[in-house]
Every structure is written in structure tokens, then in C-alpha cells.
Design an enzyme around this catalytic site. Structure first.
Site, short mmCIF file in Angstrom:
data_model
loop_
_atom_site.label_atom_id
_atom_site.label_comp_id
_atom_site.label_asym_id
_atom_site.label_seq_id
_atom_site.Cartn_x
_atom_site.Cartn_y
_atom_site.Cartn_z
N CYS A 1 -7.10 8.14 -2.59
CA CYS A 1 -7.12 9.05 -1.42
C CYS A 1 -5.78 9.71 -1.13
O CYS A 1 -5.70 10.57 -0.26
CB CYS A 1 -7.62 8.32 -0.18
SG CYS A 1 -6.46 7.10 0.48
N CYS B 1 -1.89 5.67 -2.57
CA CYS B 1 -3.17 5.25 -3.10
C CYS B 1 -3.61 6.33 -4.09
O CYS B 1 -3.61 7.52 -3.76
CB CYS B 1 -4.19 5.10 -1.98
SG CYS B 1 -5.87 4.78 -2.58
N CYS C 1 7.32 -2.44 -1.68
CA CYS C 1 7.52 -2.65 -0.25
C CYS C 1 6.48 -1.80 0.48
O CYS C 1 6.60 -0.58 0.53
CB CYS C 1 8.94 -2.23 0.11
SG CYS C 1 9.40 -2.60 1.80
N CYS D 1 -6.65 -0.45 0.14
CA CYS D 1 -6.21 0.68 0.95
C CYS D 1 -7.01 0.70 2.26
O CYS D 1 -8.24 0.62 2.24
CB CYS D 1 -6.43 1.98 0.18
SG CYS D 1 -6.02 3.47 1.12
#
Length: 156
Positions: free
Chosen positions: A123, A120, A144, A76
Site C-alpha cells: 500500500c 509497505c 526501526c 501493516c
């Protein structure tokens, strides 16, 4: 009668606002990493903020990670949580980095509106979407992902 309608309208307006604020607070507080919008704006590029915090989408074929096939891990861009392994990346032809599976437990799904939206799990940053048109010989999934939402950490 006019006072009644005004009072009714005002109470309806206030009740709608309070419910929306409670929902927003609850969603953001469920993630391990919590920062204010001002903090995210300071740490992320304009494009990263647009995608990760405002659920935007980058232009197809604009990410250098789309054609990256080196060995390593995609994390991330906001909090460095490992999200996808390079061995599960494939060329979907869509213009965005695509993977047939995520690192279990590090990707969350849905946002209350779209069940195929990916975030994510650490977060809450918006990553992209998952579809059922991926490689049939593996999972059949196509994650994607916006390249700007990722950073690549080479193996070794």
C-alpha cells in the site's frame, strides 16, 4: 519587458506544478492497494494516518509493540500485509519496535529523498527507517519501525 518576465515566470510555475503532480501520481499508482487520502483518513486513526500516509514519526517509547515479545507476525496497519516476524525482533533501546530483517518482498525502500526509508510494498504506507547498526551476529540491520504502522497477529 514586464510582460516577458511575467510570461516566463508563469510558464516556469506551471511546468514545475505539472511535473510534481505526475511524480506523485506515478508513485501512488505503483502499489497494489490504492486509496484516496479521504479513504485512508476514514479507515486509519489520526496517528496511523500521520505516520503511514504523511511519513510522520511517533514519539519514542509510546508504542505498546515496542516491548511486545510474543510469538507472531507484525502486519501493516493499513493493509494487513505481513512485514516482520517476531523471531527477528530485538530490543534496540531506541524506543521503537526494531527488527533485524523484513519479510522479503513485502517492504519497499526509499521514496526519492531518503534511501533508508521503509514502506509497505503493498500500500506504500510509511513504516520507518533501516540502519546499519543492528545485531552484528545476524544481519547488522536495524529496521526501526513506528509501532502505530503495525498490527500484531499472535501465533496460532
Amino acid at each position: 519587458m514586464n510582460k516577458f518576465i511575467l510570461l516566463l515566470s508563469l510558464s516556469l510555475f506551471l511546468s514545475c506544478n505539472s511535473n510534481a503532480q505526475k511524480k506523485e501520481t506515478k508513485q501512488t499508482e505503483t502499489f497494489k492497494v490504492f486509496k484516496t487520502n479521504a479513504e485512508w483518513k476514514q479507515e486509519l486513526t489520526k496517528e496511523q494516518y500521520y505516520v503511514l500516509r504523511q511519513s510522520g514519526t511517533e514519539r519514542p517509547f509510546s508504542s505498546p509493540l515496542n516491548k511486545n515479545y510474543k510469538k507472531g507476525v507484525y502486519v501493516c496497519a493499513a493493509c494487513s500485509t505481513p512485514l516482520f516476524e517476531s523471531e527477528h525482533k530485538f530490543d534496540s533501546g531506541t524506543g521503537w519496535p526494531s527488527f533485524d530483517r523484513e519479510i522479503k518482498g513485502n517492504v519497499a525502500y526509499g521514496n526519492g529523498y531518503e534511501s533508508n526509508e521503509e514502506h509497505c510494498a503493498t500500500c506504500g504506507g510509511h513504516l520507518g527507517h533501516v540502519f546499519n547498526d543492528g545485531p552484528r551476529d545476524t544481519t547488522g540491520k536495524r529496521h526501526c519501525i513506528n509501532g502505530v504502522a503495525l498490527e500484531f497477529i499472535p501465533e496460532g
